[in-house]
Write an enzyme that holds these catalytic residues in place. Structure first.
Site, PDB file in Angstrom:
ATOM      1  N   LYS A   1       0.835  -1.208   0.000  1.00 28.86           N
ATOM      2  CA  LYS A   1       0.000   0.000   0.000  1.00 28.86           C
ATOM      3  C   LYS A   1       0.867   1.255   0.000  1.00 28.86           C
ATOM      4  O   LYS A   1       0.548   2.250  -0.667  1.00 28.86           O
ATOM      5  CB  LYS A   1      -0.912   0.000   1.228  1.00 28.86           C
ATOM      6  CG  LYS A   1      -1.802   1.238   1.341  1.00 28.86           C
ATOM      7  CD  LYS A   1      -2.805   1.104   2.486  1.00 28.86           C
ATOM      8  CE  LYS A   1      -3.696   2.327   2.565  1.00 28.86           C
ATOM      9  NZ  LYS A   1      -4.768   2.179   3.577  1.00 28.86           N
TER      10      LYS A   1
ATOM     11  N   HIS B   1      -8.206 -28.743 -34.409  1.00 28.72           N
ATOM     12  CA  HIS B   1      -9.232 -27.902 -33.795  1.00 28.72           C
ATOM     13  C   HIS B   1      -9.880 -28.581 -32.592  1.00 28.72           C
ATOM     14  O   HIS B   1     -11.100 -28.638 -32.462  1.00 28.72           O
ATOM     15  CB  HIS B   1     -10.287 -27.505 -34.830  1.00 28.72           C
ATOM     16  CG  HIS B   1      -9.745 -26.702 -35.964  1.00 28.72           C
ATOM     17  ND1 HIS B   1      -8.937 -25.606 -35.783  1.00 28.72           N
ATOM     18  CD2 HIS B   1      -9.856 -26.863 -37.310  1.00 28.72           C
ATOM     19  CE1 HIS B   1      -8.593 -25.111 -36.954  1.00 28.72           C
ATOM     20  NE2 HIS B   1      -9.126 -25.857 -37.903  1.00 28.72           N
TER      21      HIS B   1
END
Length: 510
Positions: A133, A267
């Site tokens: 922070k 695929h």
């Protein structure tokens, strides 16, 4: 300058602390870290001595103190903050190096819940979040791979805003993944894995060139370091689409333990598969099923890609090869092929991660489920529903057909003969269309389906697919059963003298 060091993973920490001390940092530390630093001649001060407050409650409280969090959190350029720090005898802490209690390792090592709870870190995440922070004033170091970079930045005066910001992001990732791991474990233990919230956390392995299409960004993320440990590029870079196809090929090629299985995927669907006596034979037979679709496909090899197999594969263009291991002679075969991509796991045989759960994104969220697996008992316990009993060879083919069907997009049917897929129909909106498509493809390829075994991953709703199977000579069928017209399907099998088995288990794949 002052640094606070408290780590569970102590690899490299002595060298890092020594480097900080040489740069003029006062070192604060706790517990085992403090002991290790002192043993190695580093002049560290124990946190409890610094705060004048003892560790309490078996170490549960040691860094939760205003002198620690105030020292981390107060803003250096804020006049009011600086005044309060001075009034309360709070000195600045300019670097925090923390990694957290080994919660995951504890859950693997023991099922003792009391011990597991004790390995939930409290002070560590609080310090990490505090430092992150206030990253503009405090360097937060949570990854041992950053030790050298941090020392260099401090030496060279390059620990600037951007550098600090990058460490801050890593810190919040660290605490977020840690809390997610704990929450998921608790839900696994007490709610069967399906709690009110589910956290999916992965670590980036690499960016793909793009996503499914060039206008989309893409990247590979991993669970539990699976790809870092089991995926190495020998030639080329894996694309987003390559990776999804590789996954399908890997799942199929690893479905038969250490057998010399070869899977060809296009695929995300199988277009060839075989388990013969050698990998070369398996590839040769797998290719026969659909060499047109195999062009530009993905080949997974459950064993060694050697020179002979490489030369056979090199007769057509395949885009990707994944092999358990690859010889130098095999790699040389593809040297002139610029477009081919070759990857290895550096293992004797291919391995899966065996994730316990599976999920798919839908608009607005995701659906989550236990991962589907074909259990050995499914075929061992399947019920003969027809008059004809399958031969031993037909049952061997049934094992292959059933596992391939479970890994093929629904609706699907799979025809197998002599341990090789000879026809496959997948992704159709009706099962009879899948049966027709497979037969038509086999006819185009000049393949004889007479005497083969057919598997369907879900029940046949009508007898029409059985009639089609008979027309091409199918002798054995495996399916889950469960249709309201099962009697008609059984009757059709008996009319055509086909062996019919019900497994009682469905394997939809959508």
């Amino acid at each position: 300058m002052r640094a606070l060091i408290s780590v569970s993973d102590k690899d490299g920490i002595v060298e890092f602390a020594s480097g900080l001390a040489n740069l003029g940092f006062e070192i604060l530390s706790t517990g085992g870290t403090f002991k290790l630093l002192k043993e190695n001649g580093i002049n560290a001060l124990e946190v409890s001595e610094y705060t004048k407050s003892p560790e309490m409650f078996e170490g549960r409280v040691k860094t939760l103190h205003p002198k620690i969090h105030g020292g981390i959190l107060h803003k250096r350029d804020d006049e009011n903050h600086a005044k309060q720090a001075l009034q309360n005898d709070i000195g600045g802490i300019d670097l925090v190096c923390v990694n957290l209690y080994p919660f995951k390792q504890t859950t693997i090592r023991t099922d003792d819940f009391d011990e597991i709870v004790e390995n939930i870190d409290i002070g560590g995440p609080a310090m990490v979040r505090s430092a992150a922070k206030n990253f503009k004033d405090v360097l937060i170091v949570t990854n041992l791979n950053d030790y050298e970079n941090v020392l260099n930045a401090l030496k060279n005066g390059t620990a600037d805003y951007e550098f600090r910001k990058s460490l801050m992001i890593k810190a919040f990732e660290h605490t977020a993944s840690y809390d997610a791991m704990i929450a998921n474990y608790m839900n696994e233990r007490f709610n069967g894995g399906f709690g009110a919230s589910k956290f999916i956390v992965g670590n980036k392995v690499f960016d793909t060139r793009y996503g499914e299409n060039p206008h989309q960004k893409g990247a590979l993320y991993e669970f539990e370091s699976f790809f870092n440990l089991n995926f190495r590029a020998l030639k080329g870079e894996a694309s987003f689409n390559n990776l999804t196809d590789i996954n399908g090929a890997l799942m199929l090629a690893t479905s038969f333990d250490e057998a010399p299985a070869v899977a060809i995927i296009k695929h995300a669907n199988p277009c060839g598969f075989a388990v013969k006596n050698t990998l070369l034979e398996s590839y040769t037979e797998a290719l026969k099923s659909d060499p047109i679709s195999a062009y530009g496909g993905v080949v997974a090899i459950n064993g060694t890609l050697d020179k002979a197999l490489a030369q056979k594969i090199n007769e057509i263009y395949v885009e990707v090869i994944l092999a358990a291991n690859v010889t130098d002679e095999a790699l040389a075969v593809f040297e002139a092929k610029k477009r081919i991509k070759i990857f290895t796991q550096d293992n004797k045989f291919l391995v899966r991660a065996n994730d316990k759960y599976d999920f798919k994104r839908i608009d607005g969220g995701f659906v989550y489920q236990e991962r589907d697996e074909v259990e050995d008992d499914e075929l061992k316990n399947m019920k003969l529903m027809s008059k004809r009993v399958a031969s031993a060879d037909e049952l061997k083919d049934a094992n292959i057909a059933w596992k391939v069907a479970a890994l093929t997009k629904s609706n699907c049917v799979v025809y197998v003969k002599d341990a090789a897929v000879v026809a496959i129909g997948m992704g159709m909106t009706s099962r009879v269309d899948a049966a027709r498509a497979a037969v038509a493809k086999a006819k185009d390829m000049g393949l004889d389906l007479k005497g083969c075994t057919l598997a369907s991953e879900a029940f046949f709703p009508f007898r029409d697919s059985i009639d089609i199977a008979h027309s091409v000579g199918v002798k054995c069928i495996v399916e889950p059963g469960g249709s309201i017209r099962d009697d008609e399907v059984i009757e059709a099998a008996n009319e055509h003298n086909i062996s019919l088995y019900f497994t009682g288990v469905r394997h939809f794949l959508h």
